[in-house]
Design an enzyme around this catalytic site. Sequence first.
Site, short mmCIF file in Angstrom:
data_model
loop_
_atom_site.label_atom_id
_atom_site.label_comp_id
_atom_site.label_asym_id
_atom_site.label_seq_id
_atom_site.Cartn_x
_atom_site.Cartn_y
_atom_site.Cartn_z
N GLU A 33 11.11 34.12 25.46
CA GLU A 33 10.76 33.19 26.53
C GLU A 33 11.26 31.76 26.31
OE1 GLU A 33 9.21 33.83 29.45
OE2 GLU A 33 9.23 35.98 28.99
N SER A 51 -44.38 57.33 41.70
CA SER A 51 -45.43 57.83 40.79
C SER A 51 -45.36 57.24 39.39
CB SER A 51 -45.35 59.34 40.68
OG SER A 51 -45.54 59.91 41.95
#
Lengths: 782, 181
Positions: free
Chosen positions: A196, A476
């Site tokens: 790069e 429940s």
Amino acid sequence: MSKRRTHRRRSSRKNSNRWLAKLLKWQNLKKILIATSVLFTVSAVYVVYLDFQIRSQFEGKRWAIPAKVYARPLELYPQARLNADQFENELQVLAYHRSMNPDRPGSYFRKGNNFRVISRSFTFWDGSEPSITMQVRFIGNTLEDLYDVNSRTPLPIVRFDPAIIGRIYPSHTEDRVLVKLDEVPPLLVKALIAVEDRDFYVHSGVSLRGIARAFIANIRAGSTVQGGSTLTQQLVKNFFLSNERSLWRKVNEAIMALLLEWHYDKNEIMEAYINEIFLGQDGKRSIHGFGLASRFYFEKPLHKLRTDEIALLVGIVKGPSYYSPRRSPERALERRNLVLDMLVGQGEINQAEGESAKGEPLTVVPLEKSNITSYPAFMDLMRRQLRRDYKEEDLNSEGLQIFTTLDPLVQLESEKALSKWLNRLGKSKDMPDSELQGASIVVSVDGGEVLSVVGGRNPQFAGFNRALDAVRPIGSLIKPAVYLTALQQSEKYTLVSLLDDGPLTLELENGDQWQPENFDKEFHGMVPIYKALSNSYNLSTTRLGLEVGLPSIIHTLRLLGVEKEIKPYPSLLLGSLALAPVEVAQMYHTLAAGGFRTPLRAIRDVLTAQGQPLQRYPLSVEKVIDAESVYLLNAALRETTRRGTGQGVYRFVPPDLTVSGKTGTSNDLRDSWFAGYTGDKLGIVWVGMDDNRPAELTGSQGALKVWGEIFQTVNTDSAIDTTPSTIEMVTIDTETQLLASSGCDTALQLPFVKGTAPVEQSGCGGGVMERSSGWLERLFKR
Amino acid sequence: MSNSKRDTSAFNACSQPSELKVLLAIFLVLLLIHGCATVAPPTSPTVKDDGIEVREEGVEIDPFYQVPDADPEGTYSSVRPAPQISSKPTSGTVLALLSQAKEQEKAGNPEKAAAVLERALRIEPKNPQLWYRLALLRLQQGQLDLARSLAAKSSALAQGDEDLQVKNRTIIEQVDLLQGR
């Protein structure tokens, strides 16, 4: 003509002279000076503005050393419940390297059930663990042998280094895998420079040579093969995340690059680049930084990458989408090999290395396996506890170490179990994919440590965390609180006290009539308490609840650890109360721990960068309910899994495992719940739909299966409940609820507070009364 | 879960109860250790001058009394007779941790000793001895509420172990005394 021309020339010269003269007039000069200085000032202000922008970006990323978050460390000791595969799994979570000849810390060799492992040293707050070369042998699900290879002595216990499960900024939400420059493989830095920005260590932010080189390379190739941007410029570009391609932007970037170089040194810029650069996309999430990318593509930490893998990552910097190794593997491979050639060309690796790396196939893991957001639901809970219990300024201090309670093995099994059953259940209901949702949470019984949290069917997705935020009617699951309230009045209620399960009509506060029903729409006449609970009868429960009183039940819920406001409406008795799974876990934890309440904790310690505890989360317990009534209740909850609504768990877990559990189903089958615990682990599972439409699953059809699957695979053991001295075990004839002998076909052993058991003989089994202090067990099948 | 805020502050909890109470706690603990170390075990409870009943027998106040100073290979069993009704015997692993906790305690790091005891509890969560030792440590630190709860937890798990029941009761009685209940 010539005269004329001459005249004209002369007049124009005369004009320009006049213009010059005008220009030179003080007034105008002043204007120009002002204009220039305004322009200059504006530019200067603009540069200062850019400087501020870029520095705040850079500082924000750079100065905050994130907190390291650790899973619980694995503890190995003889007779530990662990098998060879689970152990190897854990070693892989720890990124231990499997090798034929382990020679350094963090490596191991496995042959069948035998391991040789060299552990890594680690300094915990309460002591240091040296690196140990050990031999480990498993037999089935048990660690049989553990000894030190060098000293040839048995080891009583080995504490491994804990797995890093994340690096976070405790005060914000972004997750990243940040790396420090000295942790980065040197080849990565070299490759970035080679590919790069060859002049990186020389230029001052912008490289004319780089631009020229790229220009020539591009002309030669006839297309753009190289960019002229320096790493610094790319970093700047990444900070502002815009894809706009304009000259203005280029100029801005260049100025900012120069400014960055002016303020910071090359290594600081390189480190920021490595942590910042865009390397891929995962749905809405951008993958920034090589640390995260390494996990995203290879499922391993950056320092573990091979040459070919480093080359691939460096290759895709140029265009993470265009060179996506998942979508365009051929293009990515070509790009990788080009990078390898460049590395050879620049002498960073030799020819042979280059060729061998080029021979490697792409080793990218499939997207669904790329575990980049490790345990987002657990991390979410951990963050909330951090924010709840710590001062903001403490959290902002640098380099904290957060030791959590997460058990990677339990977490993994919970994730797998939930995904598997949501898929199956969804298919069986012909639901579109991914409609059915769920959540689970597993907690250690005596320590209250949260071992796993799964917030949805895609455990990697850091979205809506149902385990903490799906507040749904618990159905429940409320019932144990009702029965516990009754059982606390031992002189009035025992496990065999009879309740009326006949038709019931209630008048509500608003004058409406309410007729609760049983799930099977039947009436069951007079039923003993243990049976009403284990079969989850609604009518008898409602009657009992009204008898003991709603305020008392709300008081019990408070003691169990439910903190939200609870309205005393009769519908509470059938579970209109809405809670999130984590709140249910807190409530059931108190039952599992024998009436001792412990705040659930996801964090053990938080240490400063210097290794000093910021604050500990010590183990604390508070006795809130008497042991006797919890003991009685637990007997009934064990009945629930043996013969009641929860018996489906034994399709998953071995019959000798003792499980106390309760199913829960909300109105119209919208929510499916299961809460259950063994001797050492409590699990809560919720299954339902996000938009509250009916999932059409009862607790036992849905959530129970997920629970069963989790507890089938994780290591767990039966309760070693000690029977309170005030409790006696009595054999009861389940037909008459009177005393029976063990010869009775319908006999069942149940606990009673001494002096409260029935005294009459039923005559069943020969009429010899049987009392013992053994375990609750069914003596004969019905 | 909000009460964990209070609980997590236990690390600094030495400052929570009034200093006087802490001093009193330390005094009591020292007194008990002293009694333990020097008085030959009589068989019946004795009443000290200050009126505090101290059961000399079976009240080993050193939480690590069972653990020798340096002994990697368990000869621990000879140090103390087996309890009348033993639950599961404490494993070599946990004994090794107890020995570590003892070292931390000796080095003046009670909080680290507590962390090691918690580690042991993760391995044997139903071992009442461990809960008792943690209770004792918290008592020495002056974390009275926590000490009381931990002793209650130990008792709940130590059904049938009269010896341990007595020790836990002693802790609870001391807390009550210190808190003026």
